[in-house]
Design an enzyme around this catalytic site. Structure first.
Site, PDB file in Angstrom:
ATOM      1  CD  GLU A 252       4.896   3.667  -2.442  1.00  0.00           C
ATOM      2  OE1 GLU A 252       4.835   4.295  -1.374  1.00  0.00           O
ATOM      3  OE2 GLU A 252       5.919   3.098  -2.839  1.00  0.00           O
ATOM      4  CB  CYS A 285       0.198  10.190   1.034  1.00  0.00           C
ATOM      5  SG  CYS A 285       1.622  10.412  -0.049  1.00  0.00           S
TER       6      CYS A 285
HETATM    7  P1  NAD Z   1      -8.683   4.951  -3.109  1.00  0.00           P
HETATM    8  O1  NAD Z   1      -8.017   3.758  -2.546  1.00  0.00           O
HETATM    9  O2  NAD Z   1     -10.140   5.128  -2.844  1.00  0.00           O
HETATM   10  O3  NAD Z   1      -8.533   4.983  -4.706  1.00  0.00           O
HETATM   11  C1  NAD Z   1      -7.284   4.912  -5.327  1.00  0.00           C
HETATM   12  C2  NAD Z   1      -7.463   4.332  -6.720  1.00  0.00           C
HETATM   13  O4  NAD Z   1      -7.922   2.990  -6.593  1.00  0.00           O
HETATM   14  C3  NAD Z   1      -8.500   5.065  -7.583  1.00  0.00           C
HETATM   15  O5  NAD Z   1      -8.029   5.133  -8.902  1.00  0.00           O
HETATM   16  C4  NAD Z   1      -9.702   4.149  -7.505  1.00  0.00           C
HETATM   17  O6  NAD Z   1     -10.519   4.249  -8.645  1.00  0.00           O
HETATM   18  C5  NAD Z   1      -9.047   2.791  -7.434  1.00  0.00           C
HETATM   19  N1  NAD Z   1      -9.869   1.744  -6.820  1.00  0.00           N
HETATM   20  C6  NAD Z   1     -10.835   1.885  -5.881  1.00  0.00           C
HETATM   21  N2  NAD Z   1     -11.361   0.673  -5.577  1.00  0.00           N
HETATM   22  C7  NAD Z   1     -10.708  -0.248  -6.326  1.00  0.00           C
HETATM   23  C8  NAD Z   1     -10.785  -1.668  -6.450  1.00  0.00           C
HETATM   24  N3  NAD Z   1     -11.656  -2.387  -5.732  1.00  0.00           N
HETATM   25  N4  NAD Z   1      -9.959  -2.274  -7.312  1.00  0.00           N
HETATM   26  C9  NAD Z   1      -9.060  -1.560  -8.032  1.00  0.00           C
HETATM   27  N5  NAD Z   1      -8.949  -0.213  -7.977  1.00  0.00           N
HETATM   28  C10 NAD Z   1      -9.759   0.433  -7.126  1.00  0.00           C
HETATM   29  O7  NAD Z   1      -7.856   6.185  -2.613  1.00  0.00           O
HETATM   30  P2  NAD Z   1      -8.157   7.720  -2.856  1.00  0.00           P
HETATM   31  O8  NAD Z   1      -9.246   8.155  -1.946  1.00  0.00           O
HETATM   32  O9  NAD Z   1      -8.289   7.969  -4.316  1.00  0.00           O
HETATM   33  O10 NAD Z   1      -6.761   8.379  -2.397  1.00  0.00           O
HETATM   34  C11 NAD Z   1      -6.482   8.782  -1.120  1.00  0.00           C
HETATM   35  C12 NAD Z   1      -5.533   7.795  -0.458  1.00  0.00           C
HETATM   36  O11 NAD Z   1      -4.336   7.657  -1.214  1.00  0.00           O
HETATM   37  C13 NAD Z   1      -5.087   8.300   0.905  1.00  0.00           C
HETATM   38  O12 NAD Z   1      -5.120   7.251   1.829  1.00  0.00           O
HETATM   39  C14 NAD Z   1      -3.645   8.754   0.655  1.00  0.00           C
HETATM   40  O13 NAD Z   1      -2.828   8.768   1.788  1.00  0.00           O
HETATM   41  C15 NAD Z   1      -3.207   7.751  -0.348  1.00  0.00           C
HETATM   42  N6  NAD Z   1      -2.009   8.230  -1.068  1.00  0.00           N
HETATM   43  C16 NAD Z   1      -0.812   7.614  -0.814  1.00  0.00           C
HETATM   44  C17 NAD Z   1       0.349   8.052  -1.457  1.00  0.00           C
HETATM   45  C18 NAD Z   1       1.684   7.379  -1.214  1.00  0.00           C
HETATM   46  O14 NAD Z   1       2.593   7.591  -2.013  1.00  0.00           O
HETATM   47  N7  NAD Z   1       1.855   6.595  -0.163  1.00  0.00           N
HETATM   48  C19 NAD Z   1       0.269   9.122  -2.364  1.00  0.00           C
HETATM   49  C20 NAD Z   1      -0.955   9.733  -2.574  1.00  0.00           C
HETATM   50  C21 NAD Z   1      -2.098   9.270  -1.924  1.00  0.00           C
END
Ligand code: NAD
Length: 487
Positions: A252, A285
């Protein structure tokens, strides 16, 4: 245990029903005022390994309980979340900068429902039967195994429970890796799970940064599923390691959703709803962030929306009437400022905002940029901050092409006379779109994105389809005659 806003919060991992202290730690700050809230354990390879082993050992007994056997555990889990609601809401607001009033009046209730609704829905899962002249097909939803749950910082409580509900209810065991910029409500959720006496290993938590702890977890071949919500770059990394192990992934991801205002729209309603896009400082998002407004109503719409935006109360999210809180982190502020700066350099005009807000270090004024082109970075990329763009159109064909003209396909909003708006909405390539409304959701309805906004759907049966191995047990209606001619 350290106290955050007067509430004790564990800074340990939770593995096999026990709190496990970390060998090293990372700092947790509040975006509201930069206050150092606590230090949190950072998961090592040994912690990740122990969590997976524990989840694997707990899996057979939890799966064999059946949905009925799991129901009382999950009801107790939700009730324990309810008993901690003040602590969870106040800590989540301090940690993630989310409006306290939204947490108290909406998100906490929805989080409890995320657990109980799926626990009850799972009771009906084994009942699907397909009758044909030859056979009865008993369609089973068998639990998949150990699931990794990775979520972002913008809605930790809501998103963690939204994934835990169906995963646990269908008989899986889980490991959550909370977001490092907002890890605290997860610690309180695990306290609730502990108090509800979920069997050891059914729900584990390893805290830590995504690039180290998260990557270790999601590259482990013992996982049966990875459920991820976050950014596109991280999804690509997780997708690669999951592909290496052939682990199914639900992704997502981000959005750059169109907010369409047709010429026959109720302009007042559209403008008022438009101002809502700044909620949570647009770190949402599903917010409509690209305003596409019919040329004939442009001036009226802009003036109305401007008046609603100028009335927004910006400040401390823990104060009851606040409507727009802070950005999560200095890096996020820098990112937002960078997008605005580059857009203005390319010729964008600031209709309102366009600068930090005096409420505090991490606050940015709700901003609207006009005079932007479809191919501009500011139109094509997700800012994930309170910066919206405004473009005009003159025909339905044109607005549909503009709405579909990015790599994203998460959601959308379309205001107009109902049938007209619905016809346009049908042609926008997204996972969901709200007609003359915004934010209406139901646990039974599908949620997810098209194109680069992700794959798979969450909600209702779609969640169960992902978290289960769907199996057809075929019972013939007549004695079976083995034959090579059989198809
Ligand atoms: P991110 O991808 O940086 O991090 C998300 C999660 O992934 C965190 O818990 C982080 O620790 C983990 N992570 C980071 N690198 C990783 C790796 N290499 N392996 C495994 N896990 C890892 O995203 P963010 O900055 O925390 O969140 C913002 C993003 O989330 C935006 O793009 C937003 O649109 C999206 N989002 C989408 C939805 C949806 O339902 N579509 C909902 C909320 C947020």
């Amino acid at each position: 245990m350290p106290k955050v806003r007067g509430h004790s919060v564990s800074t340990s991992h939770y593995i096999d029903g026990k709190w496990i202290e970390g060998d090293c730690h990372f700092d947790v700050f509040s975006p509201i005022n930069g206050e150092h809230l606590t230090e949190m354990a950072s998961g090592s390879p040994a912690n990740v390994d122990a969590a997976i082993e524990s989840a694997q050992s707990a899996f057979p007994a939890w799966a064999n309980l059946g949905a009925e056997g799991r129901l009382p555990y999950l009801q107790r889990f939700a009730a324990e979340i309810g008993k901690r609601k003040d602590a969870i809401c106040e800590v989540e607001s301090a940690d993630a900068g989310i409006l306290l009033s939204r947490l108290q009046h909406g998100i906490i209730l929805r989080s409890m429902l995320n657990i109980t609704w799926f626990a009850e829905a799972a009771l009906k899962l084994q009942d699907k039967i397909i009758e044909t002249p030859q056979a009865t097909h008993h369609i089973r939803h068998d639990p998949a195994g150990v699931c990794a749950i990775i979520i972002p910082w913008n809605a930790p409580l809501m998103l963690t429970t939204w994934k835990l509900g169906p995963s646990l209810a269908s008989g899986n065991t889980c490991i959550i890796k909370p977001p490092e910029w907002a890890p605290l409500s997860s610690a309180l959720l695990l306290e609730a799970a502990n108090a509800a006496e979920l069997p050891p290993g059914v729900l584990n938590m390893v805290q830590g940064p995504g690039s180290s702890t998260g990557a270790l977890l999601t590259s482990d071949p013992r996982l049966a599923r990875i459920s991820f919500t976050g950014s596109i770059p991280t999804a690509k990394l997780i997708g690669k390691s999951a592909a290496e192990n052939l682990v199914p992934c639900s992704l997502e991801l981000g959005g750059k959703s169109p907010f369409i205002v047709l010429e026959d729209a109720d302009i007042e309603q559209a403008a008022k709803t438009g101002a809502l896009m700044y909620r949570n400082a647009t770190q949402v998002c599903l917010a409509g962030t690209r305003f596409l407004v019919h040329k004939s109503i442009y001036d009226e719409f802009v003036n109305k929306m401007k008046s609603y935006v100028s009335a927004l109360l910006i400040g401390d999210p823990q104060i009851e009437d606040t409507e727009v809180g802070p950005l999560i982190h200095p890096q996020q502020l820098e990112r937002v400022q960078g997008y605005v700066h580059r857009a203005v350099e390319k010729g964008a005009k600031i209709l309102w905002g366009g600068k930090p807000h005096e409420a505090g270090d991490l606050y940015y004024a709700p901003t609207m940029l006009s005079d932007v082109n479809q191919e501009d970075e500011i139109v094509q990329e997700e800012v994930f901050g309170p910066v919206l763009t405004l473009q005009t159109f003159e025909s339905d064909e044109q607005v549909i092409a503009m709405a579909n003209g990015t790599k994203y396909g998460l959601g959308g909003v379309c205001f107009g006379k109902q049938l007209h708006a619905q016809q346009v909405a049908n042609q926008v390539k997204t996972g969901f779109i709200w007609v003359n409304s915004f934010g209406i959701r139901d646990l039974a309805a599908p949620f997810g994105g098209c194109k680069n906004s992700g794959n798979g759907r969450e909600g209702g049966d779609w969640s169960f389809d992902f978290f289960c191995d769907v199996k057809d047990v075929v019972i013939p209606k007549k004695p079976f005659v083995p034959s090579f001619a059989q198809r």
